[in-house]
Design an enzyme around this catalytic site. Sequence first.
Site, PDB file in Angstrom:
ATOM      1  N   LYS A  94       0.621  -1.339   0.448  1.00 40.87           N
ATOM      2  CA  LYS A  94      -0.073  -0.562  -0.175  1.00 40.87           C
ATOM      3  C   LYS A  94       1.095   0.728  -0.231  1.00 40.87           C
ATOM      4  O   LYS A  94       1.342   1.747   1.100  1.00 40.87           O
ATOM      5  CB  LYS A  94      -0.826   0.144   0.716  1.00 40.87           C
ATOM      6  CG  LYS A  94      -1.885   1.155   1.285  1.00 40.87           C
ATOM      7  CD  LYS A  94      -3.034   1.786   2.444  1.00 40.87           C
ATOM      8  CE  LYS A  94      -1.796   2.625   3.290  1.00 40.87           C
ATOM      9  NZ  LYS A  94      -2.090   4.357   2.581  1.00 40.87           N
ATOM     10  N   GLY A 123       4.400   2.996  13.543  1.00 40.52           N
ATOM     11  CA  GLY A 123       5.055   1.940  13.845  1.00 40.52           C
ATOM     12  C   GLY A 123       5.222   1.273  15.053  1.00 40.52           C
ATOM     13  O   GLY A 123       4.915   0.396  15.265  1.00 40.52           O
ATOM     14  N   GLY A 129       7.905   4.282   8.085  1.00 40.69           N
ATOM     15  CA  GLY A 129       6.498   5.663   7.897  1.00 40.69           C
ATOM     16  C   GLY A 129       7.150   6.353   9.229  1.00 40.69           C
ATOM     17  O   GLY A 129       8.735   6.262  10.052  1.00 40.69           O
ATOM     18  N   SER A 130       6.459   6.793   9.753  1.00 39.28           N
ATOM     19  CA  SER A 130       7.109   7.748  11.152  1.00 39.28           C
ATOM     20  C   SER A 130       6.954   7.061  12.282  1.00 39.28           C
ATOM     21  O   SER A 130       5.740   5.719  12.641  1.00 39.28           O
ATOM     22  CB  SER A 130       5.666   8.089  11.581  1.00 39.28           C
ATOM     23  OG  SER A 130       4.308   7.880  11.925  1.00 39.28           O
ATOM     24  N   THR A 131       6.999   7.089  13.137  1.00 45.32           N
ATOM     25  CA  THR A 131       7.974   6.489  14.376  1.00 45.32           C
ATOM     26  C   THR A 131       5.837   6.071  15.051  1.00 45.32           C
ATOM     27  O   THR A 131       6.012   4.928  16.228  1.00 45.32           O
ATOM     28  CB  THR A 131       8.647   6.853  15.274  1.00 45.32           C
ATOM     29  OG1 THR A 131       9.895   7.201  14.844  1.00 45.32           O
ATOM     30  CG2 THR A 131       8.619   6.500  16.989  1.00 45.32           C
ATOM     31  N   CYS A 142      13.634  10.583   5.886  1.00 44.55           N
ATOM     32  CA  CYS A 142      14.165  10.189   6.605  1.00 44.55           C
ATOM     33  C   CYS A 142      15.381  10.477   7.491  1.00 44.55           C
ATOM     34  O   CYS A 142      15.108  10.565   9.002  1.00 44.55           O
ATOM     35  CB  CYS A 142      13.004   8.490   7.232  1.00 44.55           C
ATOM     36  SG  CYS A 142      13.939   7.752   5.618  1.00 44.55           S
TER      37      CYS A 142
HETATM   38  P1  NAP Z   1       3.316   7.607   8.380  1.00 38.82           P
HETATM   39  O1  NAP Z   1       1.971   8.474   9.193  1.00 38.82           O
HETATM   40  O2  NAP Z   1       3.177   7.235   9.303  1.00 38.82           O
HETATM   41  O3  NAP Z   1       2.107   6.663   7.166  1.00 38.82           O
HETATM   42  C1  NAP Z   1       3.411   5.446   7.170  1.00 38.82           C
HETATM   43  C2  NAP Z   1       1.941   4.191   6.292  1.00 38.82           C
HETATM   44  O4  NAP Z   1       1.528   3.941   6.646  1.00 38.82           O
HETATM   45  C3  NAP Z   1       0.874   5.792   4.732  1.00 38.82           C
HETATM   46  O5  NAP Z   1       0.800   4.194   3.944  1.00 38.82           O
HETATM   47  C4  NAP Z   1       0.420   5.641   6.129  1.00 38.82           C
HETATM   48  O6  NAP Z   1      -1.300   5.629   5.445  1.00 38.82           O
HETATM   49  C5  NAP Z   1       0.133   4.483   6.554  1.00 38.82           C
HETATM   50  N1  NAP Z   1      -0.999   4.534   8.064  1.00 38.82           N
HETATM   51  C6  NAP Z   1      -1.164   5.128   8.652  1.00 38.82           C
HETATM   52  N2  NAP Z   1      -1.537   4.567   9.456  1.00 38.82           N
HETATM   53  C7  NAP Z   1      -1.159   3.459   9.224  1.00 38.82           C
HETATM   54  C8  NAP Z   1      -1.591   2.343  10.883  1.00 38.82           C
HETATM   55  N3  NAP Z   1      -3.046   2.586  11.897  1.00 38.82           N
HETATM   56  N4  NAP Z   1      -1.579   0.903  10.430  1.00 38.82           N
HETATM   57  C9  NAP Z   1      -1.155   0.831   9.180  1.00 38.82           C
HETATM   58  N5  NAP Z   1      -0.681   1.779   8.638  1.00 38.82           N
HETATM   59  C10 NAP Z   1      -0.895   2.881   8.541  1.00 38.82           C
HETATM   60  O7  NAP Z   1       4.179   8.348   7.670  1.00 38.82           O
HETATM   61  P2  NAP Z   1       5.010   9.305   6.955  1.00 38.82           P
HETATM   62  O8  NAP Z   1       3.971  10.808   7.629  1.00 38.82           O
HETATM   63  O9  NAP Z   1       4.136   8.792   5.367  1.00 38.82           O
HETATM   64  O10 NAP Z   1       6.229   9.521   6.044  1.00 38.82           O
HETATM   65  C11 NAP Z   1       6.916   9.972   6.824  1.00 38.82           C
HETATM   66  C12 NAP Z   1       7.310   9.117   8.095  1.00 38.82           C
HETATM   67  O11 NAP Z   1       8.017   8.282   7.396  1.00 38.82           O
HETATM   68  C13 NAP Z   1       9.066  10.113   9.006  1.00 38.82           C
HETATM   69  O12 NAP Z   1       9.318  10.183   9.721  1.00 38.82           O
HETATM   70  C14 NAP Z   1       9.856   9.366   8.322  1.00 38.82           C
HETATM   71  O13 NAP Z   1      10.634   9.870   8.805  1.00 38.82           O
HETATM   72  C15 NAP Z   1       9.430   8.106   8.045  1.00 38.82           C
HETATM   73  N6  NAP Z   1      10.255   7.577   7.151  1.00 38.82           N
HETATM   74  C16 NAP Z   1      11.787   6.374   7.441  1.00 38.82           C
HETATM   75  C17 NAP Z   1      11.864   5.505   6.065  1.00 38.82           C
HETATM   76  C18 NAP Z   1      13.243   5.086   7.273  1.00 38.82           C
HETATM   77  O14 NAP Z   1      13.859   4.130   5.837  1.00 38.82           O
HETATM   78  N7  NAP Z   1      13.663   4.852   8.314  1.00 38.82           N
HETATM   79  C19 NAP Z   1      12.234   6.684   4.883  1.00 38.82           C
HETATM   80  C20 NAP Z   1      11.177   6.915   4.522  1.00 38.82           C
HETATM   81  C21 NAP Z   1       9.880   7.716   6.081  1.00 38.82           C
HETATM   82  P3  NAP Z   1      -1.578   7.405   4.833  1.00 38.82           P
HETATM   83  O15 NAP Z   1      -0.245   8.072   4.213  1.00 38.82           O
HETATM   84  O16 NAP Z   1      -2.370   7.013   3.209  1.00 38.82           O
HETATM   85  O17 NAP Z   1      -2.386   7.913   5.814  1.00 38.82           O
END
Ligand code: NAP
Length: 490
Positions: free
Chosen positions: A194, A251, A246-248, A302
Amino acid sequence: MATPENKLAFDGGWEYDPAPEGVEHIRAKKRYGLYIGGKFVAAEKGRTFDTINPATEEKLARVAQASELDVDKAVKAARKAYTGPWGRMKASERGKYIFRIARIMQERAREFAAIESLDGGKPIRESRDVDVPLAAAHFFYYAGWADKLEYAFPGRKAKSLGVAGQVIPWNFPLLMAAWKLAPALACGNTAVLKPAETTPLTALKLAEVIADADLPPGVVNIITGAGDTGAAIVNHPGVDKVAFTGSTGVGRIIQKALAGTNKKYTLELGGKAANIIFADAAIDQAVEGIVNGIFFNQGHVCCAGSRLFVQEAVAEEVIQKLKDRMETLIVGDPLDKNTDIGAINSSMQLEKIQSYLEIGQQEGGTMHQSSCSVPETGYWCRPTIFTGVSQSNRVVQEEIFGPVLAIQTFRTFDEALSKANNTPYGLSGGVWTDKGAKIFKMTQSVRAGVVWANTFNKFDPSSPFGGYKESGVGREGGLHGLDAYVKLGV
Ligand code: NAP
Ligand code: MG
């Protein structure tokens, strides 16, 4: 680098002519279904949502919104392919399919790059030179491993896990899809992936490539939706492995949901990387690296170098050079080849960044922004630095995910190290110095998954990537990335 003379020239209106990437060649649809079992299908409940261009706020396409019913359908399609043709296929044949995906992706690189910039707001220079080539490189790299797993794990037998559920963020939509799918397929798994709600289009384009590569139906399923779709994938009992980036915060929710289940998981989460500049560093090179690390790609990285520690003796010089360089950065149309900083990915993300700009000032920090103008429509943030901040400030501790750099100074090696480590995160870092010994000592001591020396944000499919502390669990990329998609036996 801006000298007093050419700075005048910039200020006086040294204008670049627009150099927009054409979009006529893009084959994009106005409506997309879910890619399940080798076909694009409507969502069971018929729900859809729009994806927009954050630089213009114009609608690009309407995409299907997957509910639990669709997730169930996709997981079943993936299971059928796993117990069927994909599971039975010889590893060398599997590898050929993955090579084919890589080659088709390369052939359509221009199209992928333009769509990535349209849907996500990142400068075409980034999507063209970084995202798309690296995504193809991941498929090439892991295709090569498909029939060599016995060499990756000598003396052990590597068995695939089954169905991988994969959820990715909006900052590197295509690249994250490649990070997830390539090793999963190479190890013999099938997948349900997704993309993020705001950036579904390159993943859907990838679904077309996968169809053109003739993968057996159901090996890869790409379904679009928001957070609840992601949660439905994570919680589906038919999923054997969860890969999340995604976000911590999210996570943590996922880790709780998976506790006590048999599912294997990797979590790639947030970061607050420190760049450390010693007085003996090549200053111009360091300044360029800092700019690259936090301002390019709008700080939507990230591993962005969002904290800077400068040794006191050179602090004034570095900060002045950074300010001068910021003035020359071009903020605007992501499709323009001259653009350094594109659009912020969504209005929500822009609000979050703006709230941190307020917080930083309320906490007593001194904010400096470049004086450039930004377009009237769309979501934009000028490159920003904060000085006069301390370790306890929120702009120093929390992930902003925007073009905002918090600068502090240090006197000794130990002070720099303890400040750099003073964060809940540990994804990446950078050290800038002329002395190899300092590089070795610092890279051994900073608690971060990747530490670059005299460079920043360099990636290669053969290098593992992943975090310490609250930046995640497990590694992706390289040989280590295979481990996440197999169970080892004798
Ligand atoms: P996010 O809000 O955590 O979303 C990541 C993904 O998870 C999206 O597809 C989101 O869907 C989905 N999601 C949201 N709530 C969920 C839940 N309860 N259960 C399962 N999936 C869920 O993060 P973001 O704002 O998109 O991305 C930014 C974050 O990603 C930053 O914290 C960044 O540091 C981190 N990141 C980390 C890395 C790494 O390799 N460590 C790489 C890139 C980014 P929707 O977006 O459709 O709501
Ligand atoms: Mg979009």
